[in-house]
Scaffold this motif. Structure first.
Motif, PDB file in Angstrom:
ATOM      1  N   PRO B 146      -7.582  -8.347   6.631  1.00 32.26           N
ATOM      2  CA  PRO B 146      -6.454  -7.450   6.920  1.00 32.26           C
ATOM      3  C   PRO B 146      -5.694  -7.088   5.645  1.00 32.26           C
ATOM      4  O   PRO B 146      -5.216  -5.969   5.498  1.00 32.26           O
ATOM      5  CB  PRO B 146      -5.554  -8.285   7.841  1.00 32.26           C
ATOM      6  CG  PRO B 146      -6.411  -9.363   8.376  1.00 32.26           C
ATOM      7  CD  PRO B 146      -7.541  -9.585   7.412  1.00 32.26           C
ATOM      8  N   SER B 147      -5.636  -8.038   4.727  1.00 28.68           N
ATOM      9  CA  SER B 147      -4.897  -7.791   3.501  1.00 28.68           C
ATOM     10  C   SER B 147      -5.582  -6.693   2.669  1.00 28.68           C
ATOM     11  O   SER B 147      -4.940  -5.812   2.097  1.00 28.68           O
ATOM     12  CB  SER B 147      -4.794  -9.107   2.731  1.00 28.68           C
ATOM     13  OG  SER B 147      -4.761  -8.907   1.383  1.00 28.68           O
ATOM     14  N   PHE B 150      -4.922  -3.325   4.166  1.00 27.96           N
ATOM     15  CA  PHE B 150      -3.568  -2.892   3.815  1.00 27.96           C
ATOM     16  C   PHE B 150      -3.529  -2.344   2.385  1.00 27.96           C
ATOM     17  O   PHE B 150      -2.996  -1.272   2.134  1.00 27.96           O
ATOM     18  CB  PHE B 150      -2.589  -4.068   3.960  1.00 27.96           C
ATOM     19  CG  PHE B 150      -1.152  -3.662   3.958  1.00 27.96           C
ATOM     20  CD1 PHE B 150      -0.534  -3.244   5.131  1.00 27.96           C
ATOM     21  CD2 PHE B 150      -0.407  -3.684   2.788  1.00 27.96           C
ATOM     22  CE1 PHE B 150       0.802  -2.861   5.132  1.00 27.96           C
ATOM     23  CE2 PHE B 150       0.923  -3.298   2.783  1.00 27.96           C
ATOM     24  CZ  PHE B 150       1.534  -2.886   3.957  1.00 27.96           C
ATOM     25  N   ASP B 151      -4.137  -3.095   1.457  1.00 30.26           N
ATOM     26  CA  ASP B 151      -4.153  -2.668   0.049  1.00 30.26           C
ATOM     27  C   ASP B 151      -4.797  -1.291  -0.101  1.00 30.26           C
ATOM     28  O   ASP B 151      -4.328  -0.448  -0.856  1.00 30.26           O
ATOM     29  CB  ASP B 151      -4.959  -3.664  -0.807  1.00 30.26           C
ATOM     30  CG  ASP B 151      -4.297  -5.025  -0.890  1.00 30.26           C
ATOM     31  OD1 ASP B 151      -3.093  -5.123  -0.590  1.00 30.26           O
ATOM     32  OD2 ASP B 151      -4.997  -5.997  -1.236  1.00 30.26           O
ATOM     33  N   PHE B 154      -2.645   1.548   1.319  1.00 28.82           N
ATOM     34  CA  PHE B 154      -1.535   1.760   0.397  1.00 28.82           C
ATOM     35  C   PHE B 154      -1.994   2.567  -0.823  1.00 28.82           C
ATOM     36  O   PHE B 154      -1.396   3.576  -1.198  1.00 28.82           O
ATOM     37  CB  PHE B 154      -0.998   0.385  -0.039  1.00 28.82           C
ATOM     38  CG  PHE B 154       0.310   0.416  -0.764  1.00 28.82           C
ATOM     39  CD1 PHE B 154       1.488   0.078  -0.113  1.00 28.82           C
ATOM     40  CD2 PHE B 154       0.372   0.769  -2.108  1.00 28.82           C
ATOM     41  CE1 PHE B 154       2.695   0.087  -0.789  1.00 28.82           C
ATOM     42  CE2 PHE B 154       1.583   0.786  -2.783  1.00 28.82           C
ATOM     43  CZ  PHE B 154       2.744   0.444  -2.125  1.00 28.82           C
ATOM     44  N   ILE B 164       4.449   6.400  -1.710  1.00 28.24           N
ATOM     45  CA  ILE B 164       4.084   5.978  -0.358  1.00 28.24           C
ATOM     46  C   ILE B 164       5.327   6.031   0.522  1.00 28.24           C
ATOM     47  O   ILE B 164       6.448   6.090   0.045  1.00 28.24           O
ATOM     48  CB  ILE B 164       3.512   4.544  -0.303  1.00 28.24           C
ATOM     49  CG1 ILE B 164       4.534   3.541  -0.831  1.00 28.24           C
ATOM     50  CG2 ILE B 164       2.225   4.431  -1.089  1.00 28.24           C
ATOM     51  CD1 ILE B 164       5.110   2.659   0.195  1.00 28.24           C
ATOM     52  N   ASP B 166       6.783   3.750   3.576  1.00 28.94           N
ATOM     53  CA  ASP B 166       6.414   2.448   4.135  1.00 28.94           C
ATOM     54  C   ASP B 166       6.056   2.446   5.622  1.00 28.94           C
ATOM     55  O   ASP B 166       5.105   1.782   6.028  1.00 28.94           O
ATOM     56  CB  ASP B 166       7.412   1.334   3.782  1.00 28.94           C
ATOM     57  CG  ASP B 166       8.857   1.782   3.802  1.00 28.94           C
ATOM     58  OD1 ASP B 166       9.115   2.864   4.360  1.00 28.94           O
ATOM     59  OD2 ASP B 166       9.708   1.065   3.249  1.00 28.94           O
ATOM     60  N   MET B 170       2.445   1.306   7.340  1.00 28.73           N
ATOM     61  CA  MET B 170       2.450   0.320   8.420  1.00 28.73           C
ATOM     62  C   MET B 170       1.691   0.844   9.640  1.00 28.73           C
ATOM     63  O   MET B 170       0.850   0.158  10.204  1.00 28.73           O
ATOM     64  CB  MET B 170       3.910   0.069   8.781  1.00 28.73           C
ATOM     65  CG  MET B 170       4.172  -1.100   9.638  1.00 28.73           C
ATOM     66  SD  MET B 170       5.941  -1.472   9.478  1.00 28.73           S
ATOM     67  CE  MET B 170       6.286  -1.862  11.165  1.00 28.73           C
ATOM     68  N   PHE B 173      -1.993   1.069   8.910  1.00 29.09           N
ATOM     69  CA  PHE B 173      -2.567  -0.278   8.808  1.00 29.09           C
ATOM     70  C   PHE B 173      -2.843  -0.857  10.193  1.00 29.09           C
ATOM     71  O   PHE B 173      -3.903  -1.408  10.458  1.00 29.09           O
ATOM     72  CB  PHE B 173      -1.634  -1.204   8.028  1.00 29.09           C
ATOM     73  CG  PHE B 173      -1.974  -2.658   8.189  1.00 29.09           C
ATOM     74  CD1 PHE B 173      -3.104  -3.184   7.566  1.00 29.09           C
ATOM     75  CD2 PHE B 173      -1.197  -3.501   8.973  1.00 29.09           C
ATOM     76  CE1 PHE B 173      -3.446  -4.529   7.720  1.00 29.09           C
ATOM     77  CE2 PHE B 173      -1.535  -4.836   9.137  1.00 29.09           C
ATOM     78  CZ  PHE B 173      -2.653  -5.348   8.505  1.00 29.09           C
ATOM     79  N   PHE B 174      -1.889  -0.709  11.083  1.00 28.94           N
ATOM     80  CA  PHE B 174      -2.078  -1.238  12.439  1.00 28.94           C
ATOM     81  C   PHE B 174      -3.280  -0.578  13.099  1.00 28.94           C
ATOM     82  O   PHE B 174      -4.071  -1.231  13.765  1.00 28.94           O
ATOM     83  CB  PHE B 174      -0.825  -1.024  13.295  1.00 28.94           C
ATOM     84  CG  PHE B 174       0.220  -2.079  13.070  1.00 28.94           C
ATOM     85  CD1 PHE B 174      -0.132  -3.415  12.975  1.00 28.94           C
ATOM     86  CD2 PHE B 174       1.566  -1.751  12.970  1.00 28.94           C
ATOM     87  CE1 PHE B 174       0.827  -4.407  12.774  1.00 28.94           C
ATOM     88  CE2 PHE B 174       2.534  -2.727  12.761  1.00 28.94           C
ATOM     89  CZ  PHE B 174       2.161  -4.054  12.662  1.00 28.94           C
ATOM     90  N   LEU B 186       8.237  -6.447  17.061  1.00 34.24           N
ATOM     91  CA  LEU B 186       8.511  -5.204  16.324  1.00 34.24           C
ATOM     92  C   LEU B 186       9.443  -4.293  17.115  1.00 34.24           C
ATOM     93  O   LEU B 186      10.317  -3.634  16.553  1.00 34.24           O
ATOM     94  CB  LEU B 186       7.201  -4.469  16.047  1.00 34.24           C
ATOM     95  CG  LEU B 186       6.526  -4.787  14.716  1.00 34.24           C
ATOM     96  CD1 LEU B 186       5.203  -4.056  14.610  1.00 34.24           C
ATOM     97  CD2 LEU B 186       7.424  -4.413  13.537  1.00 34.24           C
TER      98      LEU B 186
END
Ligand code: SF4
Ligand code: SF4
Lengths: 303, 238
Positions: B146-147, B150-151, B154, B164, B166, B170, B173-174, B186
């Motif tokens: 997952p990391s 995300f990277d 981004f 970017i 944020d 997000m 990413f989800f 959330l």
């Protein structure tokens, strides 16, 4: 007093809005001078370096070059730990490796970007305030007091680590320490706060994995919140939008997912200093924080 | 002898006896655990060089196994299986099978840099952690973490716009990591966030999701950077 280029970065223009607004009002009230860094780009935060570190170095060098080449300024001031860290790293890497400098300049020429020549320094907002005013300067300008409100000062990872990229830290009396940072403590004490002994000052909040490994982040944030409470703090003061959002988000997550409630409030140090200068909570964006501190601040007679 | 670092030994090689007599001497209690011997033959002699070819892993050869990195590590304090010193040791010896046993936690490094800060040999263990998790993913041993997702999300936004936003990172990413956007905590967080927020700010937050902030002078910078990274990766791994 020299003018600096203000680099808010993406976070302060996004979820860190209250930090941006409180910084601008504070700086104005203190009579300091800064100018927005023109048409800046993202510093790469914690993510871009994982795709390629040179990418992150370049992004930061590009921002430094904008300050010197397009604005004629030799200092960039960043209130965000992530931006600050990345700019410092670019400064350090280009200064210590001709190869890195050559690559950065080569990329800039290819992209028709301003070319960085190593002539800019970076300061965190905390360092800038210490350099220009120090605790005494803050004290002189105070119109109210933080009335002994008990604060745990939280600096996070990127303001202090790795220490190699901050050569001006750990230089003895008056300098900032990478192991025991104290600038925020000093400024808030001058504004009338009581700083508690906080052992987790530079512990990690898990910001890099806020969403990708939420359970770990929640646990790390809980360590911070609970240790602050154990230290007798009513407030955690932050100086980074990522830490701040992480603390707020995972405080809520700990509560809703695990039923663990913590009462300590999270505030940007700029909001706290601003209150001591008599700025209104609304100007300082205190109502925009998720962590609701209005009741506590009233009770303490701070607002 | 009592075995203190049991976590470093595979459970199937630990033989524990309730009571044990060796050559007529009763060695039950503290002395009842034996480790079955193993001769290691599956070295990958080129592995250290391979990790050095990943950005971040360049200095792994400098390690002298002092253990400072693990001792200071944020993740080790959460889970003693997360052990940078040990993984660096395995990397240097080329014991990839052993390394792969921990494949599901290596990516969890939070990049707090405590290790890099303290390492007396400038190994930059944080970089080694990233190099190892990228190796695991690129060899197809693990899924993209997952990391990493995300990277990449981004970085793609930075390539395209120079900036970017944020909440957009997000949201994407989800979507890409297959997580629901509507999660209890959330929703609660958002509720508390907007409770006292002035309408103007809400509108700004909303429009930012649709219109990503852009660096106007970005021009061809994104393309130049993309090409650079492609060249570097090809030079390192073909
Ligand atoms: S701190 Fe550095 S030298 Fe010591 S074990 Fe870790 S990587 Fe090796
Ligand atoms: S950067 Fe990663 S490996 Fe290093 S101390 Fe932090 S969590 Fe541990």
């Amino acid at each position: 007093m020299a003018k600096v280029a203000y680099y808010p970065g993406c976070a302060l223009e996004g979820s860190g809005g209250p930090y941006d607004r409180s910084t601008r009002h504070l700086v104005k009230a203190l009579g300091l001078e800064m100018e927005n860094l023109r048409d800046y780009n993202c510093c790469g935060a914690m993510e871009v370096k994982n795709v390629h570190p040179m990418l992150q170095t370049y992004l930061s060098a590009r921002n430094l070059a904008i300050a010197s080449e397009q604005m004629g300024l030799d200092t960039v001031m960043a209130p965000c730990n992530g931006c600050y860290h990345n700019l410092k790293k670019a400064e350090f890497e280009t200064a210590t490796s001709q190869q890195v400098m050559d690559t950065v300049q080569d990329l800039a020429r290819k992209a028709d970007d301003p070319v960085y020549t190593g002539d800019v320094r970076t300061l965190h907002l905390l360092e800038w305030l210490m350099e220009e005013l120090g605790p005494d300067g803050i004290k002189q300008r105070m119109t109210r007091s933080l009335n002994g409100i008990r604060i745990a000062n939280y600096y996070g990872c990127m303001y202090t680590r790795p220490r190699q990229i901050f050569p001006e830290k750990d230089q003895g009396p008056g300098s900032e320490s990478s192991y025991q940072p104290h600038f925020m403590d000093d400024l808030l004490a001058a504004a009338g706060a009581v700083n508690v002994e906080y052992p987790l000052k530079t512990a990690c909040c898990g910001g890099a994995h806020t969403l990708s490994d939420s359970d770990t982040s929640t646990q790390l944030v809980l360590n911070l919140l609970q240790s602050a409470e154990d230290s007798g703090a009513e407030v955690i003061a932050t100086e980074c939008p990522t830490c701040h959002s992480g603390l707020e988000m995972h405080q809520v997550r700990a509560e809703t997912e695990f039923g663990i409630r913590t009462g300590v409030k999270v505030l940007y140090f700029t909001q706290l200093l601003g209150l001591a200068l008599g700025l209104s909570p609304r100007k300082l964006g205190i109502h925009e924080n998720v962590s609701d501190s209005i009741g506590l601040l009233k009770e303490k007679g701070v607002i | 002898m009592a075995i203190h670092e049991k976590s470093l030994i595979e459970t199937e090689r630990l033989l524990e006896h309730d009571s044990l007599v060796v050559d007529g001497v009763d060695v039950s209690g503290q002395w009842n655990t034996m480790i079955t011997p193993r001769t290691i033959v599956d070295y990958d002699d080129d592995f250290e060089a391979k990790i050095q070819s990943y950005v971040g892993g360049e200095y792994v050869h400098r390690c002298w196994q002092c253990g400072s990195c693990t001792n200071s590590c944020t993740m080790y304090a959460q889970n003693v299986q997360f052990n940078p010193r040990y993984w660096i040791y395995l990397t240097r010896l080329g014991l990839t099978d052993e390394l792969i046993k921990d494949k599901d936690i290596i990516w969890q490094c939070v990049s707090c840099n405590k290790c890099t800060n303290i390492c007396p040999k400038d190994v930059k263990p944080e970089g080694v952690m990233k190099a190892l998790s990228h190796w695991l993913e690129e060899e197809g041993i693990t899924e993209k973490s997952p990391s990493r997702i995300f990277d990449e999300e981004f970085t793609d936004q930075v390539y395209d716009y120079g900036r970017i936003e944020d909440s957009k990172v997000m949201k994407n990413f989800f979507k890409e990591s297959g997580q629901p956007l509507v999660q209890g905590w959330l929703v609660e967080f958002t509720k508390r966030m907007i409770k006292r927020l002035p309408v103007a700010h809400l509108v700004r937050l909303g429009t930012n999701v649709v219109f990503t902030p852009k660096t106007k002078s970005w021009g061809k910078t994104g393309e130049v950077l993309k090409a650079y990274v492609r060249e570097q990766k090809e030079a390192a791994h073909g």
